[in-house]
Motif scaffolding. Structure first.
Motif, short mmCIF file in Angstrom:
data_model
loop_
_atom_site.label_atom_id
_atom_site.label_comp_id
_atom_site.label_asym_id
_atom_site.label_seq_id
_atom_site.Cartn_x
_atom_site.Cartn_y
_atom_site.Cartn_z
N ASP A 115 38.30 -14.73 33.45
CA ASP A 115 38.38 -13.70 34.48
C ASP A 115 37.81 -14.20 35.80
OD1 ASP A 115 39.56 -12.01 32.71
OD2 ASP A 115 37.88 -10.61 32.54
N LEU A 116 36.69 -14.94 35.74
CA LEU A 116 36.10 -15.48 36.96
C LEU A 116 37.03 -16.49 37.61
CD1 LEU A 116 33.88 -15.98 39.01
CD2 LEU A 116 32.74 -17.47 37.34
N ALA A 117 37.61 -17.39 36.82
CA ALA A 117 38.55 -18.36 37.37
C ALA A 117 39.74 -17.66 38.02
CB ALA A 117 39.02 -19.30 36.26
N GLY A 118 40.22 -16.59 37.41
CA GLY A 118 41.31 -15.83 38.00
C GLY A 118 40.92 -15.18 39.32
N ARG A 119 39.68 -14.70 39.41
CA ARG A 119 39.22 -14.09 40.67
C ARG A 119 39.13 -15.13 41.78
NH1 ARG A 119 35.77 -11.45 37.08
NH2 ARG A 119 33.88 -12.53 37.78
N VAL A 120 38.66 -16.32 41.45
CA VAL A 120 38.59 -17.38 42.46
C VAL A 120 39.99 -17.72 42.97
CG1 VAL A 120 37.99 -19.79 42.90
CG2 VAL A 120 36.45 -18.36 41.54
N LEU A 121 40.93 -17.86 42.05
CA LEU A 121 42.31 -18.17 42.45
C LEU A 121 42.89 -17.04 43.29
CD1 LEU A 121 44.81 -19.97 42.33
CD2 LEU A 121 45.35 -18.98 40.09
N TRP A 122 42.64 -15.80 42.91
CA TRP A 122 43.13 -14.64 43.67
C TRP A 122 42.56 -14.64 45.08
CZ3 TRP A 122 41.40 -10.30 46.22
CH2 TRP A 122 42.30 -9.24 46.39
N LEU A 123 41.26 -14.89 45.21
CA LEU A 123 40.63 -14.93 46.53
C LEU A 123 41.22 -16.05 47.38
CD1 LEU A 123 38.42 -14.08 48.57
CD2 LEU A 123 36.88 -15.67 47.38
N ASP A 124 41.40 -17.21 46.80
CA ASP A 124 41.96 -18.33 47.57
C ASP A 124 43.38 -18.02 48.02
OD1 ASP A 124 39.65 -19.81 47.37
OD2 ASP A 124 40.34 -21.02 45.68
N TRP A 142 25.93 -24.34 38.52
CA TRP A 142 24.48 -24.28 38.72
C TRP A 142 23.89 -23.31 37.72
CZ3 TRP A 142 21.04 -20.81 41.88
CH2 TRP A 142 19.78 -21.40 42.08
N ARG A 143 22.97 -23.81 36.91
CA ARG A 143 22.34 -23.01 35.86
C ARG A 143 23.39 -22.34 34.97
NH1 ARG A 143 17.44 -20.23 39.46
NH2 ARG A 143 16.35 -22.20 39.90
N GLY A 144 24.43 -23.10 34.67
CA GLY A 144 25.47 -22.64 33.77
C GLY A 144 26.48 -21.70 34.36
N VAL A 145 26.41 -21.44 35.68
CA VAL A 145 27.31 -20.49 36.33
C VAL A 145 28.18 -21.24 37.33
CG1 VAL A 145 27.44 -18.43 37.79
CG2 VAL A 145 25.66 -18.62 36.05
N LEU A 146 29.46 -20.87 37.38
CA LEU A 146 30.40 -21.47 38.32
C LEU A 146 30.24 -20.83 39.70
CD1 LEU A 146 32.89 -23.48 38.37
CD2 LEU A 146 34.31 -21.42 38.20
N PRO A 175 53.71 -17.12 51.56
CA PRO A 175 53.37 -17.38 50.15
C PRO A 175 52.24 -18.39 50.04
CG PRO A 175 55.40 -18.51 50.75
CD PRO A 175 55.03 -17.65 51.93
N TYR A 176 51.59 -18.39 48.90
CA TYR A 176 50.49 -19.32 48.66
C TYR A 176 50.94 -20.37 47.67
CZ TYR A 176 45.83 -21.08 47.46
OH TYR A 176 44.73 -21.89 47.26
N ASP A 177 50.77 -21.62 48.05
CA ASP A 177 51.14 -22.73 47.17
C ASP A 177 49.94 -23.11 46.30
OD1 ASP A 177 52.05 -24.99 45.93
OD2 ASP A 177 52.29 -26.19 47.76
N ALA A 178 49.99 -22.72 45.04
CA ALA A 178 48.91 -23.01 44.11
C ALA A 178 49.19 -24.23 43.24
CB ALA A 178 48.65 -21.80 43.21
N SER A 179 50.21 -25.02 43.61
CA SER A 179 50.65 -26.10 42.72
C SER A 179 49.57 -27.16 42.52
CB SER A 179 51.92 -26.75 43.27
OG SER A 179 51.70 -27.30 44.57
N GLU A 180 48.65 -27.33 43.49
CA GLU A 180 47.58 -28.32 43.33
C GLU A 180 46.21 -27.68 43.20
OE1 GLU A 180 47.72 -31.43 46.21
OE2 GLU A 180 49.59 -32.25 45.43
N HIS A 181 46.17 -26.38 43.06
CA HIS A 181 44.88 -25.69 42.94
C HIS A 181 44.22 -26.08 41.61
CE1 HIS A 181 41.90 -22.46 42.88
NE2 HIS A 181 42.21 -22.19 44.13
N ILE A 182 42.92 -26.34 41.66
CA ILE A 182 42.20 -26.78 40.47
C ILE A 182 42.21 -25.73 39.37
CG2 ILE A 182 39.96 -25.97 41.30
CD1 ILE A 182 40.57 -29.27 39.41
N ALA A 187 46.57 -18.42 36.71
CA ALA A 187 47.39 -17.52 37.53
C ALA A 187 47.59 -16.17 36.85
CB ALA A 187 48.73 -18.17 37.84
N ALA A 188 47.75 -16.17 35.53
CA ALA A 188 47.95 -14.90 34.83
C ALA A 188 46.73 -14.00 34.98
CB ALA A 188 48.24 -15.16 33.34
N GLU A 189 45.54 -14.60 34.91
CA GLU A 189 44.31 -13.82 35.08
C GLU A 189 44.20 -13.28 36.51
OE1 GLU A 189 43.86 -16.03 31.41
OE2 GLU A 189 44.53 -16.63 33.40
N ALA A 190 44.66 -14.08 37.48
CA ALA A 190 44.65 -13.60 38.88
C ALA A 190 45.57 -12.40 39.03
CB ALA A 190 45.07 -14.73 39.82
#
Length: 255
Positions: A115-124, A142-146, A175-182, A187-190
């Protein structure tokens, strides 16, 4: 944001092109300083503050920020001429980002909370951040948190504003090009969180984020001749993207 005075320049961080530096401040804090005199100027600092503020509203960890008051006198003690020039060009208010001791770079082999990874991708995607690729993830653990860091490459539209602030509808439709996004594999979570995340960013929330941006960094442009007018243009561009047809959402092809 609180304003604190820089007491010592510690070391440059040469990973990026804008030469940020680690500094110490009068509050005894250690910060990564993003200098107004570097690279593309204060608009990068504006993007850093806006996107970090949006990240907090979306429950994406990102380091705390302060305004750093830089006295060019500290340049006298630096042997590196490039650093001297940067400090002299950055007298006044700059951006400080809390230094996270012991943090290490994100390894894509590990799997973050989906869910966190999806939120980062959505924000970007919302802010058109072009700088979170596998080459330069701009993610720390940092301290186990992304933690998401380095948002200055977002909101590209404001770099064309010296000629006038333009039409938010064009940004909304881009549109947003996410083809090289880490984090393109999330994307489904976003998409699954799109409605909930969008509701968090109402007009009051957007204006609260823009209120954190220093007037000094908001350079007048045609169509927005003062800081408050310029804040409203940022709100208008983000609002248009949020209210549009969501063509910027990462699609299934992003994975």
């Amino acid at each position: 944001m609180p304003t604190v005075r820089v007491t010592r320049y510690v070391t440059p961080l040469r990973e990026g092109g804008s030469l940020p530096g680690v500094v110490e401040a009068e509050d005894l804090g250690t910060y990564v300083c993003k200098f107004r005199g570097a690279g593309q100027g204060p608009r990068v600092l504006v993007a850093e503050v806006i996107v970090a503020g949006l990240a907090r509203l979306l429950e994406i960890p990102t380091p705390d920020q302060v305004v750093l008051d830089v006295d060019p006198e500290i340049a006298r003690y630096e042997a590196d001429e490039e650093v001297q020039d940067l400090l002299n060009a950055s007298a006044g208010l700059n951006l400080g980002i809390d230094f996270l001791p012991g943090a290490f770079g994100y390894d894509p082999i590990s799997e973050p909370a989906r869910d966190l990874a999806g939120r980062v991708l959505w924000l970007d995607a919302l802010t058109a951040n072009v700088d979170r690729s596998w080459r330069n993830p701009n993610l720390l653990v940092w301290r186990g948190v992304l933690y998401a860091i380095d948002h200055g490459a977002s909101l590209y539209f404001h770099h064309s504003w010296p000629g006038g602030t333009g039409d938010p509808v064009r940004f909304a439709a881009q549109p947003y090009d996410a083809s090289e996004h880490i984090l393109r594999g999330y994307a489904a979570e976003a998409r699954d969180q799109d409605v909930v995340l969008g509701k968090r960013l109402d007009d009051d929330a957007l204006r609260s984020v823009l209120a954190e941006v220093c007037d000094d960094w908001l350079e007048p442009v045609p169509g927005a001749e003062d800081a408050d007018a310029l804040r409203e243009r940022y709100v208008a561009f983000l609002r248009a993207r949020l209210d549009g047809d969501r063509g910027w959402l990462p699609g299934e092809g992003a994975a």
